[in-house]
Scaffold this motif. Sequence first.
Motif, PDB file in Angstrom:
ATOM      1  N   ALA A   8     -34.882  16.335 -20.722  1.00 33.48           N
ATOM      2  CA  ALA A   8     -35.433  17.187 -21.786  1.00 33.48           C
ATOM      3  C   ALA A   8     -35.795  16.371 -23.018  1.00 33.48           C
ATOM      4  N   ALA A   9     -34.959  15.402 -23.364  1.00 35.21           N
ATOM      5  CA  ALA A   9     -35.200  14.574 -24.551  1.00 35.21           C
ATOM      6  C   ALA A   9     -36.500  13.791 -24.438  1.00 35.21           C
ATOM      7  N   ARG A  10     -36.884  13.457 -23.204  1.00 38.81           N
ATOM      8  CA  ARG A  10     -38.110  12.675 -22.990  1.00 38.81           C
ATOM      9  C   ARG A  10     -39.331  13.556 -22.688  1.00 38.81           C
ATOM     10  N   SER A  11     -39.165  14.854 -22.746  1.00 40.55           N
ATOM     11  CA  SER A  11     -40.257  15.772 -22.440  1.00 40.55           C
ATOM     12  C   SER A  11     -41.207  15.931 -23.627  1.00 40.55           C
ATOM     13  N   THR A  12     -42.407  16.367 -23.335  1.00 39.63           N
ATOM     14  CA  THR A  12     -43.399  16.607 -24.383  1.00 39.63           C
ATOM     15  C   THR A  12     -42.910  17.724 -25.313  1.00 39.63           C
ATOM     16  N   PRO A  13     -42.902  17.485 -26.619  1.00 40.21           N
ATOM     17  CA  PRO A  13     -42.391  18.497 -27.563  1.00 40.21           C
ATOM     18  C   PRO A  13     -43.439  19.553 -27.916  1.00 40.21           C
ATOM     19  N   ASP A  14     -43.864  20.308 -26.917  1.00 41.67           N
ATOM     20  CA  ASP A  14     -44.932  21.280 -27.137  1.00 41.67           C
ATOM     21  C   ASP A  14     -44.446  22.729 -27.071  1.00 41.67           C
ATOM     22  N   GLY A  15     -43.114  22.919 -26.972  1.00 37.40           N
ATOM     23  CA  GLY A  15     -42.585  24.276 -26.926  1.00 37.40           C
ATOM     24  C   GLY A  15     -42.525  24.862 -25.529  1.00 37.40           C
ATOM     25  N   TYR A  16     -42.743  24.022 -24.510  1.00 37.52           N
ATOM     26  CA  TYR A  16     -42.715  24.535 -23.142  1.00 37.52           C
ATOM     27  C   TYR A  16     -41.592  23.926 -22.308  1.00 37.52           C
ATOM     28  N   THR A  17     -40.747  23.119 -22.948  1.00 36.07           N
ATOM     29  CA  THR A  17     -39.552  22.580 -22.290  1.00 36.07           C
ATOM     30  C   THR A  17     -38.371  22.681 -23.237  1.00 36.07           C
ATOM     31  N   PHE A  18     -37.275  23.251 -22.739  1.00 29.52           N
ATOM     32  CA  PHE A  18     -36.026  23.361 -23.490  1.00 29.52           C
ATOM     33  C   PHE A  18     -34.893  22.970 -22.549  1.00 29.52           C
ATOM     34  N   VAL A  19     -33.689  22.827 -23.093  1.00 26.58           N
ATOM     35  CA  VAL A  19     -32.519  22.544 -22.262  1.00 26.58           C
ATOM     36  C   VAL A  19     -31.330  23.337 -22.778  1.00 26.58           C
ATOM     37  N   SER A  20     -30.631  23.990 -21.860  1.00 27.54           N
ATOM     38  CA  SER A  20     -29.401  24.714 -22.199  1.00 27.54           C
ATOM     39  C   SER A  20     -28.217  23.758 -22.090  1.00 27.54           C
ATOM     40  N   ILE A  21     -27.284  23.855 -23.011  1.00 29.17           N
ATOM     41  CA  ILE A  21     -26.138  22.944 -23.013  1.00 29.17           C
ATOM     42  C   ILE A  21     -24.830  23.701 -23.198  1.00 29.17           C
ATOM     43  N   LEU A  22     -23.750  23.055 -22.795  1.00 30.92           N
ATOM     44  CA  LEU A  22     -22.396  23.512 -23.086  1.00 30.92           C
ATOM     45  C   LEU A  22     -21.811  22.644 -24.196  1.00 30.92           C
ATOM     46  N   ALA A  23     -20.587  22.972 -24.603  1.00 25.47           N
ATOM     47  CA  ALA A  23     -19.916  22.174 -25.628  1.00 25.47           C
ATOM     48  C   ALA A  23     -19.710  20.734 -25.174  1.00 25.47           C
ATOM     49  N   ALA A  24     -19.773  20.495 -23.861  1.00 22.93           N
ATOM     50  CA  ALA A  24     -19.650  19.127 -23.343  1.00 22.93           C
ATOM     51  C   ALA A  24     -20.710  18.205 -23.939  1.00 22.93           C
ATOM     52  N   TYR A  25     -21.826  18.780 -24.395  1.00 24.04           N
ATOM     53  CA  TYR A  25     -22.866  17.973 -25.048  1.00 24.04           C
ATOM     54  C   TYR A  25     -22.282  17.224 -26.241  1.00 24.04           C
ATOM     55  N   SER A  26     -21.442  17.901 -27.032  1.00 26.78           N
ATOM     56  CA  SER A  26     -20.803  17.264 -28.189  1.00 26.78           C
ATOM     57  C   SER A  26     -19.794  16.217 -27.736  1.00 26.78           C
ATOM     58  N   ALA A  27     -19.038  16.528 -26.682  1.00 27.67           N
ATOM     59  CA  ALA A  27     -18.028  15.591 -26.190  1.00 27.67           C
ATOM     60  C   ALA A  27     -18.656  14.315 -25.653  1.00 27.67           C
ATOM     61  N   ASN A  28     -19.826  14.428 -25.034  1.00 25.52           N
ATOM     62  CA  ASN A  28     -20.474  13.268 -24.424  1.00 25.52           C
ATOM     63  C   ASN A  28     -20.816  12.183 -25.436  1.00 25.52           C
ATOM     64  N   MET A  29     -20.948  12.559 -26.690  1.00 25.75           N
ATOM     65  CA  MET A  29     -21.281  11.571 -27.723  1.00 25.75           C
ATOM     66  C   MET A  29     -20.215  10.482 -27.827  1.00 25.75           C
ATOM     67  N   SER A  30     -18.971  10.839 -27.517  1.00 27.37           N
ATOM     68  CA  SER A  30     -17.890   9.853 -27.591  1.00 27.37           C
ATOM     69  C   SER A  30     -17.347   9.469 -26.219  1.00 27.37           C
ATOM     70  N   LEU A  31     -17.648  10.254 -25.197  1.00 32.93           N
ATOM     71  CA  LEU A  31     -17.176   9.935 -23.846  1.00 32.93           C
ATOM     72  C   LEU A  31     -17.956   8.774 -23.229  1.00 32.93           C
ATOM     73  N   TYR A  32     -19.218   8.614 -23.646  1.00 30.20           N
ATOM     74  CA  TYR A  32     -20.065   7.545 -23.140  1.00 30.20           C
ATOM     75  C   TYR A  32     -20.358   6.549 -24.257  1.00 30.20           C
TER      76      TYR A  32
END
Length: 348
Positions: free
Chosen positions: A106-130
């Motif tokens: 999703a981060a590498r997708s074209t920012p045209d409003g036609y791609t989104f990504v759903s996340i869990l709280a694990a998104y915040s945890a991944n910042m320090s897990l990796y």
Amino acid sequence: MSIKTDATRLPRAARTAFLSRSLRSTLSSAGLFTALLTTALVSAPAAYAADAWPSKPIKVIVPYTPGGSTDTVSRVVFEKVAQSLGQPIIIENKPGANSTLGVGVAARSTPDGYTFVSILAAYSANMSLYSKLSYKPSDLVPVAEMAELPLFLFASKKLPVKTVGELVAYGKKHPDTLTFGSSGVGSSAHLTGERLAMESKVKMTHIPYNGSAPILPALVSGEVSVAFDPLLVPMPHVKSGKINALAVASAKRWPGEPNIPTMEEAGFPGFLMSSWTGLLAPAGTPQPIVDRMAKEIAAATASADVAKKLTDLGFVPVGGTSDEFRKLIERDTVRYAEIVKAGKISLD
């Protein structure tokens, strides 16, 4: 005979051409005209895109397998949003690497409003897990939170405890005997269990499973002592007497189960570890589109049918603004980093 043209009555394309001719006839400085015209041409596509959006199907990446919490909430919410927007919303599951695979796409997708990504709280945890991710937080922008997912503390009947206090006392009396299960290393359930072990000063060995499904039989059989998990699947087994529900790690008691205390009431002040799910967009997505999607999500989660579906599944419908969701992500990024550091947890 001269004919005066009212520019406000012209179609968009004709109006733009008319104004350009008017500017050329009135501006004496060629440099000034060029600057103004360049500014108009640069801003026009973004404004047009926001006005016309959506004109085709929208894709929402779910970085988990079908049937999980993120997938379930996304399908319930975006079915309603699609009806409102008048365009299909396609859910695309891209599981892997504790959600980082799908988020990276999703981060590498074209920012045209036609791609989104759903996340869990694990998104915040991944910042320090990796130590290194394929994306940066700045590569994505928060859209809105969709739902909160309260985590309940369940205990095996093989364990002679019915309260959190009794669990702590048992753990101190029988060192190195308690275990806790989770849906995987780095999951919210894992980090919540680690926090309980740290704050209670009771050693509990972590036993990770491949998702939430295997946790319940492990609790029933006594393979694990306790586990933090959403209520939907385990609660029928609490009702039938196969496992015990000790507490919920949220600010308030769950309306459907008012006899289960919060972790704060059980003697752990500030123990608020509910998970959540929300939506991100690639950085550069026009702000009007981000704001529109946030409003659509808020309207969907506030609707009676969607709210009932989510509540029946054990979720708390939320909604909200992009800024509110950003603050939640930042808060939990700090919170999980503290637990990861103290527990020396890594997914590298």
